[in-house]
Design a protein around this motif. Sequence first.
Motif, short mmCIF file in Angstrom:
data_model
loop_
_atom_site.label_atom_id
_atom_site.label_comp_id
_atom_site.label_asym_id
_atom_site.label_seq_id
_atom_site.Cartn_x
_atom_site.Cartn_y
_atom_site.Cartn_z
N UNK A 95 46.27 16.39 18.51
CA UNK A 95 47.52 16.99 17.80
C UNK A 95 48.19 17.30 17.77
N UNK A 99 51.98 15.68 16.88
CA UNK A 99 53.13 16.90 16.49
C UNK A 99 54.15 16.12 17.63
N UNK A 102 56.23 12.60 16.28
CA UNK A 102 57.06 13.63 14.80
C UNK A 102 58.11 13.85 15.39
N UNK B 97 52.81 8.54 10.57
CA UNK B 97 53.93 8.65 10.97
C UNK B 97 55.11 8.74 9.24
N UNK B 100 52.66 11.03 6.80
CA UNK B 100 53.08 12.40 6.98
C UNK B 100 54.49 12.27 6.34
N UNK B 128 44.94 13.14 12.77
CA UNK B 128 46.87 13.49 12.84
C UNK B 128 47.74 14.44 11.92
N UNK B 131 48.27 17.64 11.18
CA UNK B 131 49.43 18.20 12.75
C UNK B 131 50.90 18.10 12.20
N UNK B 132 50.78 16.66 11.53
CA UNK B 132 51.89 16.04 11.39
C UNK B 132 52.98 16.67 10.53
N UNK B 134 52.70 19.68 9.07
CA UNK B 134 52.85 20.90 9.81
C UNK B 134 53.82 21.07 10.28
N UNK B 135 54.53 20.19 11.52
CA UNK B 135 55.43 20.16 12.34
C UNK B 135 56.15 19.23 11.05
N UNK B 136 55.90 18.20 10.11
CA UNK B 136 57.90 18.27 9.10
C UNK B 136 58.06 19.36 8.06
N UNK B 139 55.77 24.72 9.32
CA UNK B 139 54.63 26.24 8.63
C UNK B 139 53.36 25.68 9.94
N UNK B 140 53.03 26.22 10.30
CA UNK B 140 51.84 26.72 10.79
C UNK B 140 51.06 25.95 10.57
N UNK B 141 49.83 24.65 11.68
CA UNK B 141 49.00 24.38 10.99
C UNK B 141 47.85 24.86 11.87
N UNK B 142 46.56 25.74 10.85
CA UNK B 142 45.86 26.09 11.65
C UNK B 142 44.38 24.90 11.30
N UNK B 143 44.23 24.12 12.37
CA UNK B 143 43.74 23.01 11.47
C UNK B 143 41.97 22.98 11.94
#
Lengths: 312, 261
Positions: A95, A99, A102, B97, B100, B128, B131-132, B134-136, B139-143
């Motif tokens: 993870x 991130x 990105x 990439x 996502x 992944x 997580x990507x 959440x990044x894009x 907002x938070x990622x709770x995984x």
Amino acid sequence: MSEVLVLVDAVDGKVTKPTLELLTIARRLGEPSAVVIGSADAESLKKYGAAKIYTVEDADTKDYLVAPKAEVLAQLVEKTSPAAVLVVSTGEGKEVAGRLAVKTDSGLITDAVDVADDGTTTQSVFAGNFTVKAKVTKGTPIITVKPNSATPEEAAGDGAEEAFAATVSDAAKGAKITGSEPRKASGRPELTEAAIVVSGGRGTGGNFEPVEAFADSLGAAVGASRAAVDSGWYPHSFQVGQTGKTVSPQLYVANGISGAIQHRAGMQTSKTIVAVNKDEEAPIFELVDFGVVGDLHAVLPAATEQVNQRKG
Amino acid sequence: MNIVVCVKYVPDATADRKFEDDNTVDRVGVDGLLSELDEYAVEQALQIKDKQADDTEVTVLSVGPENATDAVRKALQMGADKGVHVVDDAIAGSDALATSLVLAEAIKKIPHDLVVCGMASTDGGMGVVPAMLSERLGVPGVTLGSEISVEGETVKIRRDGDASTDTIEGSLPLVLSVTDQSGEARYPSFKGIMAAKKKPVETWSLSDLGVDAGSVGAGAAWSVVESTDARPPRTAGEIVTDEDGSGAKALVDFLASKKFI
Ligand SMILES: Cc1cc2nc3c(=O)[nH]c(=O)nc-3n(C[C@H](O)[C@H](O)[C@H](O)COP(=O)(O)OP(=O)(O)OC[C@H]3O[C@@H](n4cnc5c(N)ncnc54)[C@H](O)[C@@H]3O)c2cc1C
Ligand SMILES: Nc1ncnc2c1ncn2[C@@H]1O[C@H](COP(=O)(O)O)[C@@H](O)[C@H]1O
């Protein structure tokens, strides 16, 4: 020579073996710089070739999930323009890497089992049925590497420590760790690092004692199939397979396990495979170097006794 | 509450999965299905919906070739309310990439408080994309939740790690991913199968999302697969049948001959 950033994985300050493997691999690509977020034993990082050690203050990262770590790494990538970033292939490591890819608009390769000096990676896919070679073509190569992909080799590094003042945004603190219960140690070797793994499946009928005793006679780690885990017979952290651990030991002994594709995904690349199963038609026998058609409750205790005798 | 569930259409793991000549996954010659690991995501979304008093809506979203509609349909049969299928020739050969990126742009067009994903796809299996996303989406990622609860704006999960079992919290909007430990997924009922026929599925292309075709797909990939080789089959081993303890002895002899003892 360019730097290669290695994200250090440490438990209670002790650097994990997969991290030492990354330092060894990093030397093929450039000069290893260890990135310590939290705390880790600098001596072992030096001993395995870290030329630099970036230390990042813990406060803003330890209570949060992966996002702050990715931010820290992104800032380090910006500062150092590394030849590559290496991360251990754990759920968390992947993870962080995702991130980071990105954030830095960089290519990502996960679950590499080897990295060549030109950055070409080897992966094992489709339950271990295919070997894939790939290479990052954009940005900074970000590669997550599976444990046991290299033998850690000592090579004295300068280990020059440099405190890195990273800034962690509030946005990265959206997922908070509010409770944590440490897992108690089994006293056996770490599953993904062990030279020998002895596993049990539905065929144990819920009694793992013969499997554990045989494992102990061989100094092995214990694994389990998902059927055994789903039945509540063994904890999930010992599951081998697609949604558990991938192991690639010198010897894998499957007991009362049928050999479903999802289980194979986690053990197919083991050097030597042995199975004990009472059904001679069980697909696991297609994989074995040696197989015993028989009841594990009879075969394992007798074998354990003989191993212990031979060890004298 | 609005929930978006991301589901992937994948080649059946029990079939003979293979690669095309250009080293992309063969998604046509092998039977496909809704990734089993995404069924858990659909299940959790439906359970959350069931517990919410308001009119929660679950939208399933899939990025994939024509036949990926099958995955969307299956999720609708399980009980999701509507579907979105993003299909465009330019997407073929996308890596995580690019995938996502397309998913994130699609999600932005759908009202969403919660985005639910599986832990990993059963083909690429990178784990992944959540997580990507959440990044894009910022907002938070709770995984990797094995137990999920939603109370008001707070999503709480139990995460079984190697060193510890953790409790992780975040507040909406967020991206959630769930493991195969989160609870068996339901089978579509006959009623569910009939009802799904009437549920709306929208088909979007890259231009509907305002995504430049040149920024995704094999040509724009951030990494390149240089070769794919089938692993050589293992040579057949020796198999003995246990009779009155002969199996244990043969096993121990074998282990000793290989120097494991
Ligand atoms: C998305 C997905 C992910 C999955 N991930 C995983 C994973 O990570 N790991 C995993 O293992 N599975 C996984 N599975 C499940 C997998 O498909 C199989 O269901 C599972 O591996 C079966 O476990 P088993 O071999 O113990 O049980 P079974 O298939 O029931 O086999 C039990 C075997 O024990 C033998 N046996 C019974 N009694 C005895 C005895 N007394 N002595 C000797 N032999 C005996 C039987 O002959 C049989 O071959 C996954 C499935 C899916 C769909
Ligand atoms: N093409 C896709 N369409 C919809 N969801 C996807 C797609 N690819 C990945 N996902 C989601 O992201 C999760 C992780 O995928 P991956 O990172 O590919 O292992 C999956 O379980 C899905 O929930």
